[in-house]
Design an enzyme around this catalytic site. Structure first.
Site, PDB file in Angstrom:
ATOM      1  NE  ARG A 117      -1.441  -2.062  23.351  1.00  0.00           N
ATOM      2  CZ  ARG A 117      -1.075  -2.862  22.350  1.00  0.00           C
ATOM      3  NH1 ARG A 117      -0.620  -2.343  21.237  1.00  0.00           N
ATOM      4  NH2 ARG A 117      -1.152  -4.173  22.469  1.00  0.00           N
ATOM      5  CB  SER A 171     -13.377  -0.312   5.396  1.00  0.00           C
ATOM      6  OG  SER A 171     -14.389  -1.258   5.157  1.00  0.00           O
ATOM      7  CG  ASP A 225      -9.874  -2.566  12.808  1.00  0.00           C
ATOM      8  OD1 ASP A 225      -9.047  -1.714  12.444  1.00  0.00           O
ATOM      9  OD2 ASP A 225      -9.581  -3.764  12.978  1.00  0.00           O
ATOM     10  CG  ASN A 271      -2.190  -0.851   0.903  1.00  0.00           C
ATOM     11  OD1 ASN A 271      -3.112  -0.408   0.221  1.00  0.00           O
ATOM     12  ND2 ASN A 271      -2.194  -2.080   1.395  1.00  0.00           N
ATOM     13  CD  GLU A 331      -6.625  -4.173   1.295  1.00  0.00           C
ATOM     14  OE1 GLU A 331      -6.870  -3.529   2.322  1.00  0.00           O
ATOM     15  OE2 GLU A 331      -5.915  -5.196   1.284  1.00  0.00           O
ATOM     16  CG  ASN A 390      -6.384   1.021   9.819  1.00  0.00           C
ATOM     17  OD1 ASN A 390      -5.273   0.699   9.401  1.00  0.00           O
ATOM     18  ND2 ASN A 390      -7.247   0.137  10.307  1.00  0.00           N
ATOM     19  CG  HIS A 447      -9.889  -3.565   8.816  1.00  0.00           C
ATOM     20  ND1 HIS A 447      -8.996  -4.193   9.657  1.00  0.00           N
ATOM     21  CD2 HIS A 447     -10.997  -4.347   8.794  1.00  0.00           C
ATOM     22  CE1 HIS A 447      -9.548  -5.295  10.135  1.00  0.00           C
ATOM     23  NE2 HIS A 447     -10.768  -5.413   9.617  1.00  0.00           N
ATOM     24  CG  MET A 479      -0.015  -5.630  10.715  1.00  0.00           C
ATOM     25  SD  MET A 479      -1.706  -5.402  10.077  1.00  0.00           S
ATOM     26  CE  MET A 479      -2.447  -6.940  10.603  1.00  0.00           C
ATOM     27  NE  ARG A 480       2.876  -1.271  18.741  1.00  0.00           N
ATOM     28  CZ  ARG A 480       3.182  -1.902  19.864  1.00  0.00           C
ATOM     29  NH1 ARG A 480       3.795  -3.061  19.835  1.00  0.00           N
ATOM     30  NH2 ARG A 480       2.923  -1.350  21.035  1.00  0.00           N
ATOM     31  CB  ILE A 481      -4.064  -2.485  19.463  1.00  0.00           C
ATOM     32  CG1 ILE A 481      -4.751  -3.640  18.734  1.00  0.00           C
ATOM     33  CG2 ILE A 481      -5.066  -1.650  20.257  1.00  0.00           C
ATOM     34  CD1 ILE A 481      -5.354  -4.680  19.657  1.00  0.00           C
ATOM     35  CG  LEU A 482      -2.238   3.038  17.131  1.00  0.00           C
ATOM     36  CD1 LEU A 482      -2.710   4.083  16.130  1.00  0.00           C
ATOM     37  CD2 LEU A 482      -0.745   3.165  17.378  1.00  0.00           C
TER      38      LEU A 482
HETATM   39  C1  GAR Z   1      -3.556  -4.808   3.737  1.00  0.00           C
HETATM   40  O1  GAR Z   1      -4.357  -5.846   3.260  1.00  0.00           O
HETATM   41  C2  GAR Z   1      -4.298  -3.994   4.765  1.00  0.00           C
HETATM   42  O2  GAR Z   1      -5.672  -3.874   4.497  1.00  0.00           O
HETATM   43  C3  GAR Z   1      -4.081  -4.814   6.006  1.00  0.00           C
HETATM   44  O3  GAR Z   1      -2.761  -5.251   5.933  1.00  0.00           O
HETATM   45  C4  GAR Z   1      -2.389  -5.369   4.557  1.00  0.00           C
HETATM   46  C5  GAR Z   1      -1.127  -4.580   4.365  1.00  0.00           C
HETATM   47  O4  GAR Z   1      -0.536  -4.901   3.130  1.00  0.00           O
HETATM   48  N1  GAR Z   1      -4.312  -4.059   7.205  1.00  0.00           N
HETATM   49  C6  GAR Z   1      -4.770  -4.602   8.321  1.00  0.00           C
HETATM   50  O5  GAR Z   1      -5.039  -5.781   8.421  1.00  0.00           O
HETATM   51  C7  GAR Z   1      -4.952  -3.629   9.465  1.00  0.00           C
HETATM   52  N2  GAR Z   1      -5.827  -4.193  10.443  1.00  0.00           N
HETATM   53  P1  GAR Z   1       0.782  -4.140   2.684  1.00  0.00           P
HETATM   54  O6  GAR Z   1       1.798  -4.240   3.811  1.00  0.00           O
HETATM   55  O7  GAR Z   1       1.248  -4.867   1.471  1.00  0.00           O
HETATM   56  O8  GAR Z   1       0.413  -2.713   2.391  1.00  0.00           O
END
Ligand code: GAR
Length: 232
Positions: free
Chosen positions: A78, A149, A158, A27, A187, A120, A122, A103-106
């Site tokens: 945290r 989303s 989320d 992304n 995405e 974010n 998701h 991938m961390r909860i804030l």
């Molecule tokens: C994506 O699918 C994004 O939606 C998800 O992680 C992936 C990141 O891909 N995000 C989550 O799950 C957040 N809860 P990337 O590292 O290739 O951008």
């Protein structure tokens, strides 16, 4: 980057953003590519991560973007980790913080400090499936549609207002891997389109609310086949 440099970006019409990522960084790469193609009026001031060796940081370095990483194991809890992370973020003076695979909860305190300035992406059609394993959960539930989303980050995981979504139809032979693979390019388009509208001030963010062209909508914007977001 100094505060004055960010002020310069604001004057040039570019939205100063900071991206947080923990893994592959596809992304982030989509944002870099869209910026380079002139389709995304942002200055990516910095990319920060909780995973010092992640691919996202390498992508940022390859693009000449300043990076910063810290490891959770160096912090007692945290709250102290998040305070250190967000103190560093603040030095970039971003107007928008983008969680792109972070991938961390804030901690709620840092979220509150940046209320309405953090989004974010998701991989589910929120409010369905907050948290992990979203593709498998959509399959297990027998859903016809799945998607992704972009939402405003609020203290509850989320659960912030959903700004925009991309949808795909689940096929009979789909598994979690095929679903994830088909969703990923959408995405990328979703995140870029959403940030472009924020940068152009077509989407206005507030702490727990957003408007599109000054109007409150009943449902999230939808990504069309043309890669554009619309309210239809
Ligand atoms: C994506 O699918 C994004 O939606 C998800 O992680 C992936 C990141 O891909 N995000 C989550 O799950 C957040 N809860 P990337 O590292 O290739 O951008």
């Amino acid at each position: 980057m100094s505060v004055s440099a960010s002020a310069e970006n604001s004057r040039s019409g570019l939205l100063p953003i900071v991206v947080l990522a923990s893994g592959r960084g596809s992304n982030l790469q989509a944002l870099i590519d869209a910026r380079d193609a002139g389709a995304l009026p942002v200055e990516i001031c910095g990319v920060l991560s909780d995973k010092p060796k992640c691919q996202a940081l390498q992508r940022a370095r390859d693009a000449g973007i300043p990076t910063f990483a810290l490891s959770a194991r160096d912090y007692a809890d945290r709250a102290s980790f998040d305070q250190a992370l967000f103190a560093r973020i603040a030095e970039f003076s971003p107007r928008l913080i983008v969680l792109a695979g972070f991938m961390r909860i804030l901690d709620p305190t840092v979220v509150a400090a940046f209320a309405g300035r953090m989004i974010n992406i998701h991989p589910s059609l929120l409010p369905k499936y907050p948290g992990l394993h979203t593709h498998q959960r959509a399959l297990d539930a027998g859903d016809e549609k799945h998607g992704s989303s972009v939402h405003i980050v609020t203290p509850t995981l989320d659960a912030g207002p959903v700004i925009a979504q991309a949808q795909i139809t689940i096929q009979a032979d789909d598994n979690a891997e095929t679903l994830a693979a088909r969703l990923l390019p959408l995405e990328h388009r979703l995140l870029c389109a959403c940030i472009a509208l924020i940068a152009r001030d077509r989407i206005q963010l507030a702490a727990d609310d957003w408007c599109y062209d000054g109007q409150h909508l009943q449902r999230p914007l939808q990504l069309g086949a043309d890669g554009e977001l619309s309210s239809r």
